[in-house]
Enzyme design. Sequence first.
Site, PDB file in Angstrom:
ATOM      1  N   ASP A 229       0.816  -1.209   0.000  1.00  0.00           N
ATOM      2  CA  ASP A 229       0.000   0.000   0.000  1.00  0.00           C
ATOM      3  C   ASP A 229       0.858   1.271   0.000  1.00  0.00           C
ATOM      4  O   ASP A 229       0.835   2.044   0.947  1.00  0.00           O
ATOM      5  CB  ASP A 229      -0.926  -0.058   1.234  1.00  0.00           C
ATOM      6  CG  ASP A 229      -1.792   1.184   1.381  1.00  0.00           C
ATOM      7  OD1 ASP A 229      -2.051   1.845   0.362  1.00  0.00           O
ATOM      8  OD2 ASP A 229      -2.201   1.482   2.524  1.00  0.00           O
TER       9      ASP A 229
ATOM     10  N   GLU B 158       4.136  -7.501   7.252  1.00  0.00           N
ATOM     11  CA  GLU B 158       2.893  -8.171   6.911  1.00  0.00           C
ATOM     12  C   GLU B 158       3.044  -9.252   5.848  1.00  0.00           C
ATOM     13  O   GLU B 158       2.379  -9.208   4.801  1.00  0.00           O
ATOM     14  CB  GLU B 158       1.845  -7.139   6.504  1.00  0.00           C
ATOM     15  CG  GLU B 158       1.544  -6.163   7.633  1.00  0.00           C
ATOM     16  CD  GLU B 158       0.184  -5.468   7.509  1.00  0.00           C
ATOM     17  OE1 GLU B 158      -0.385  -5.471   6.413  1.00  0.00           O
ATOM     18  OE2 GLU B 158      -0.289  -4.933   8.524  1.00  0.00           O
TER      19      GLU B 158
ATOM     20  N   TYR C 166      -5.805  -2.788  13.364  1.00  0.00           N
ATOM     21  CA  TYR C 166      -6.755  -1.827  12.775  1.00  0.00           C
ATOM     22  C   TYR C 166      -8.195  -2.041  13.231  1.00  0.00           C
ATOM     23  O   TYR C 166      -9.124  -1.858  12.461  1.00  0.00           O
ATOM     24  CB  TYR C 166      -6.634  -1.856  11.246  1.00  0.00           C
ATOM     25  CG  TYR C 166      -5.358  -1.171  10.789  1.00  0.00           C
ATOM     26  CD1 TYR C 166      -5.274   0.212  10.749  1.00  0.00           C
ATOM     27  CD2 TYR C 166      -4.224  -1.915  10.457  1.00  0.00           C
ATOM     28  CE1 TYR C 166      -4.100   0.853  10.370  1.00  0.00           C
ATOM     29  CE2 TYR C 166      -3.040  -1.281  10.086  1.00  0.00           C
ATOM     30  CZ  TYR C 166      -2.993   0.100  10.052  1.00  0.00           C
ATOM     31  OH  TYR C 166      -1.833   0.732   9.688  1.00  0.00           O
TER      32      TYR C 166
ATOM     33  N   GLU D  17       1.826  -0.575  14.063  1.00  0.00           N
ATOM     34  CA  GLU D  17       0.897   0.243  13.266  1.00  0.00           C
ATOM     35  C   GLU D  17      -0.462   0.238  13.928  1.00  0.00           C
ATOM     36  O   GLU D  17      -0.948  -0.803  14.366  1.00  0.00           O
ATOM     37  CB  GLU D  17       0.707  -0.327  11.848  1.00  0.00           C
ATOM     38  CG  GLU D  17       1.843  -0.095  10.900  1.00  0.00           C
ATOM     39  CD  GLU D  17       1.523  -0.581   9.474  1.00  0.00           C
ATOM     40  OE1 GLU D  17       0.332  -0.578   9.085  1.00  0.00           O
ATOM     41  OE2 GLU D  17       2.465  -0.965   8.779  1.00  0.00           O
TER      42      GLU D  17
HETATM   43  C1  BDP Z   1      -1.061  -2.070   6.936  1.00  0.00           C
HETATM   44  C2  BDP Z   1       0.172  -2.003   6.063  1.00  0.00           C
HETATM   45  C3  BDP Z   1       0.476  -0.579   5.590  1.00  0.00           C
HETATM   46  C4  BDP Z   1      -0.804   0.075   5.092  1.00  0.00           C
HETATM   47  C5  BDP Z   1      -1.809   0.113   6.223  1.00  0.00           C
HETATM   48  C6  BDP Z   1      -3.115   0.778   5.788  1.00  0.00           C
HETATM   49  O1  BDP Z   1       1.305  -2.512   6.739  1.00  0.00           O
HETATM   50  O2  BDP Z   1       1.453  -0.620   4.582  1.00  0.00           O
HETATM   51  O3  BDP Z   1      -0.583   1.332   4.551  1.00  0.00           O
HETATM   52  O4  BDP Z   1      -2.097  -1.213   6.577  1.00  0.00           O
HETATM   53  O5  BDP Z   1      -3.990   0.057   5.314  1.00  0.00           O
HETATM   54  O6  BDP Z   1      -1.647  -3.290   6.862  1.00  0.00           O
HETATM   55  O7  BDP Z   1      -3.232   1.981   5.889  1.00  0.00           O
END
Ligand code: BDP
Length: 582
Positions: free
Chosen positions: A164, A404, A456, A492
């Site tokens: 991404d 990932e 997330y 993240e």
């Molecule tokens: C994570 C990835 C990252 C993406 C992020 C997203 O590691 O590269 O930019 O999600 O979706 O899974 O913003």
Amino acid sequence: MIRPQTNRFRKAQVFQGPWDFRKDPFDQGGQKGWFKGFKKEKSLLVPASWNEQAPDLKNFLGPAWYQKDFDFFPNPKWPRVFFRFDSVHYFSTVWLNGKKLGSHEGGHLPFEFEITEFFLRKGPNRLVLRVEGLLKPDRVPPGNVPFDPKDAFNNQFNPPASFDFFPYCGIQREVTLYTTPRTLLRDVTVRTTLSGKKAFVKVSGCLDGKGGQTVRFTLEGFGWRSIRHEPLVGRNFQAVFPVPKPRLWAPGSPNLYELRVELLKDGKPVDEVRMPMGIRTVQVRGNQILLNGKTVFLKGFGRHEDHPLLGRALPDKVRAKDFQNMAWTGANSYRTSHYPYSEKDLDLADRLGFLVIDETPAVGLFFHPKGLPKRLRLCRQFTREMIGRDKNHPSVVMWSLANEPHSHRPEARPFFKDLARLARGLDPTRPVTLVSYLGAAEESFRFLDVVCVNRYFGWYSEPGDLPKAFPRLSKDLDAIHRKFRKLLLVTEFGADALPGSHANPPVLFSEEYQAELIEGYLRVMARKPFVRGAQVWNLNDFRTAQAVHRPNGMNYKGVFTRNRRPKLAAYRLRKLWREFPV
Ligand code: BDP
């Protein structure tokens, strides 16, 4: 490989500015002999990604050709001449005056060729590169990966990257011509240990060529200086400095010493290299990461090298601004997501005191047996190149082998076992990790030192529902910890916020929702003593490939905009990170 430098025995000249450029969409340049020279289509700036420089190049991934004519008059005392390329994305072939010097695969790590025999002393010389960044399943990072339910993998992007961020192409970092003496210092490794109140600095390395009998090592800083002479053993050298009252390197006190290594022949120096270095130790003990024996909490960001005009080639001033912004929020760390950054970045991290998780370009890996041996070979190459380049930076505290990976297949385990062994062999002083979205299901964590996960909840799952997201995060972190019992970093978490979008109550894509989500995550993590790092995704908004979930081809999870303006979440972090446990 020692970084090019200018001193009494070496000269480095950076080739910046406009270069001749030509697209080759039908791949005919080779047959037409463009490696000897070609008629330019346009001039492009180097270093810079070509994609941000002209509309017709926006989504173009190559092949394309670069050309630069130059004169060069080396000092006869320093007769060896090298071309070093810091980053050419992704696959490049290089010719000098029509003669092929070689090729390199991989877009974010340096490579070089010796050209002593090939350049014309009377000039003019012509340097030509063929570069392409086509997305292929057997490349790292991969692209154009066929859908496979076993890999739970689906391409949603145009261009079809399996990651991404935008697959920028071209000569993205410096090209340097440098000269050296006939016999030169080839590699230097610095390692530091602490014992009671004393530190020990061990310097080792090797030569290229014959000649020279002794090496003189000078370590100095803070009004203290120590000099040692050691004989060469074959082409290798080594010295150990006890440092009585060491000024340790750490965030908040990024103390740097200077190391000078000189090769002596008949008592006179014939080559020299200098580098800054820091005295510090890193250890993982139980759930804790110890810097100089003291526990530390990693507060920070995932980042990208991304700029609206130059693509991946972040200008120095913008880079410096990113560090100012990180420091302003109270951060002390970042990850080089998802590829090694320019060495200039690590220079700033050394100087300003940031802890860096240094990551290879292995993002979006999958383990279908087709193409797997090649992907492993490339990952090994990149691990070697990254550790070789970055091993002497005190700021680098951990190696990340991948981001990932789609590790559902059993082939993933031997793959990472092999890479972890390689990394530890090259550098036994730093912990090794990988970053996973699988969490407790990432079996490779069993043989890695640190567990890093991306989370997330409240965004890709439980969208818009923070009251559900936070308890889920809490349970999930507990489950990961129960399974692995290792130091856990959340590398993240975040939410897209369109700059200027506001809502009450907060909704997806508003600045309020992003700020609330980040705050909630930090509060959950603060209750878990085994979580010792929180890195927000992302420092800045960044360009990615087009997709329905990426408005304007942008990822808006930055807490700063792409122009480095703060969003609400940046202010929230500044407030929270003051109180946060360290
Ligand atoms: C994570 C990835 C990252 C993406 C992020 C997203 O590691 O590269 O930019 O999600 O979706 O899974 O913003």
